[in-house]
Design an enzyme around this catalytic site. Sequence first.
Site, PDB file in Angstrom:
ATOM      1  N   HIS A 459       0.392  -0.945  -0.352  1.00 50.96           N
ATOM      2  CA  HIS A 459      -0.057   0.055   0.037  1.00 50.96           C
ATOM      3  C   HIS A 459       1.183   1.534  -0.024  1.00 50.96           C
ATOM      4  O   HIS A 459       0.613   2.386  -0.548  1.00 50.96           O
ATOM      5  CB  HIS A 459      -0.829   0.226   1.428  1.00 50.96           C
ATOM      6  N   GLU A 460       1.900   1.285   0.668  1.00 53.38           N
ATOM      7  CA  GLU A 460       2.889   2.659   0.963  1.00 53.38           C
ATOM      8  C   GLU A 460       3.214   2.942  -0.315  1.00 53.38           C
ATOM      9  O   GLU A 460       3.621   3.779  -0.719  1.00 53.38           O
ATOM     10  CB  GLU A 460       3.511   2.729   2.464  1.00 53.38           C
TER      11      GLU A 460
END
Length: 669
Positions: A459-460
């Site tokens: 995600h990041e």
Amino acid sequence: MSNPFLDPSTLDYHLPPFALIEDEHYLPAFEAGFAEQLAQIDAITDSAEEPTFENTLIALERAGGTLDRVSRVFFSNSVSHATEAVQELEQIIAPRLAEHEDNIRLNRALFERLRRVPTDGLDAESTRLVEEYLSSFVRAGAELDDDAQATLRELNSTLSALSTEFSQKLLKDTNASALLLETAGELDGLSADAISAAATAAGEAGHDGKYLLTLILPTAQPALESLTNREVRRRLHEASVNRGARGNASDTLAIATRMATLRAERARLLGFDSYAAAATDSQTAPSLEAIMDRMRDLAAPAVRNARAEAAELEAEAGHPIEPWDWAFHAARVRRTKFDVDLDALRPYFELERVINDGIFYAANRLYGLTFAERPDLVGYHPDVRVWEVFNEDGSGLGLFLGDYYTRDTKSGGAWMNSFVDQSELEATRAVVVNNLNISKPAPGEPTLLSYDQVVTTFHEFGHALHGLFSDVTYPLFAGTSVPRDFVEYPSQVNEMWILWPEIVANYARHHETGEALPQDIIDRIHAAGTWGEGFETTAYLGATLLDLAWHSIPAGTSIEDPLAFEAAALADAGVDFAPVPPRYRTSYFKHIFAGGYAASYYAYIWSEMLDADTVEWFKSSGGLTRENGEHFRRELLSRGNSVEPLEAFRAFRGRDAELMPLLVRRGLA
């Protein structure tokens, strides 16, 4: 001693010269930056020439170089490595910076000059730059009279100081609330590497021979899924939910309450009924009412699913389910129902492989990127690693920094920051960092991730790609500088590659044997896809609707008991299901009281509608191909805010987003 912030960095990609930066450099650099930018603004407003795009907008975009350099490093450190010295400086700098920003945004001479800039003959991005500056000045209060502006300045300064105080008190209480245990037996159920990490954490905190379970930012703590001792689970859960609300010196509730009431006053001053109305006025969502309707529409089926899940858990447990029981018995039901034990998969998720053979490999297959670690370039902490990122043709794209381990000076949670934005105007390329909070193992032992931590890593890195791929002219539009309810979209899309066949086969390998994660386990994870979504969606909506409740209060509201307000807000929204507390409660809701998500936490699920529809596009268009990656990069990831975000989505997708893929994913169809 020379100050490293006063001139542009000479390092590759203008990476800040962290090895030269000392705490004593910050305040003088801020002072110099304030003076420099105000002088540049004066040069614009004092010009006898008629306003033009070049002498006004371009000059404004280029103003404030020193302040930009020091701000990016300092405020990154204020959450990534908040030493006592940095925290003390932040209490001085944050309100000063708010005052400085007001000196620009409330500058009538500058605003009037912006209004007079002709837009005839400008290209689309330049025209948008004029429009965005004008609307941002209006939202900041440029059209208010002198008395109203004076009040606004006072509110902005106070809110800035309170936000800093909330963040610092929460960090202190999160560290103080970590659960200290005497024996390894109390950790029964945790993996050997997790027990080792707890012993290491205890030793670093001065408790040799004991075990420390540190807290992550959300309510749910990873160890709750595995701990067999119900009393230890209860203590860990209560340590989590009572952060900032224990009536001690680190209590944050009074700060949160005051911030909500002051924000309501600020909104009224700007002509809005509530802070939520003001905050959502510039988002992609059509209106606050549309947001509230969508969240309430999702709440009823989410809670209904959560209640059905609770009934299954109670049947398995043989007793009523408390919040500290949920994750433990959900894992057992998942094992029984789907033969999936996520905690047992940790040996397959070793950090180095997740980085190099997971997120980097997926970026190579999809976008042609390659990565070379640069040990010659240092970060702001010894744990920080630096990679140079290259396009398929070998040209440099930017730098990616990874800061993966937890420490006492780091805020909980995970996030992406930018040290340098891409801009054709300034001839700069992106330098971005990902922060996670993974427990550091004992020396010589591998860093094994939970499945949730793998999700967070992908995600990041989606945020990082959004920053790295930026291809805009003006700094204002670079990378992730998009509306809050759009910024989570690209990062959520990147999660789709976690179990994609070519990707998972490349990185999910047993750290001792090299055995690939068996396909039958992957199939069972997919089969269990919507199990637990009742809990996840209810917990998320609890936080979202709590955020909107705090920021929908009208000016003049008096809240004597913030916990009673919280309980009433959850009940009114229909998400007050005791076994499923909100993902964040008021006292540790850093996103909204010390972050940029006030009245905007809804952004995650709003963005997820775009994400789910995009995943369907990738699947129907051939999946992991360079052609698909280039299309997504060209039409959306590279555009930043240089075009209206939903316009970029339509250019990528060929139409507006549809809701059904999200409902199916969340088990709400």
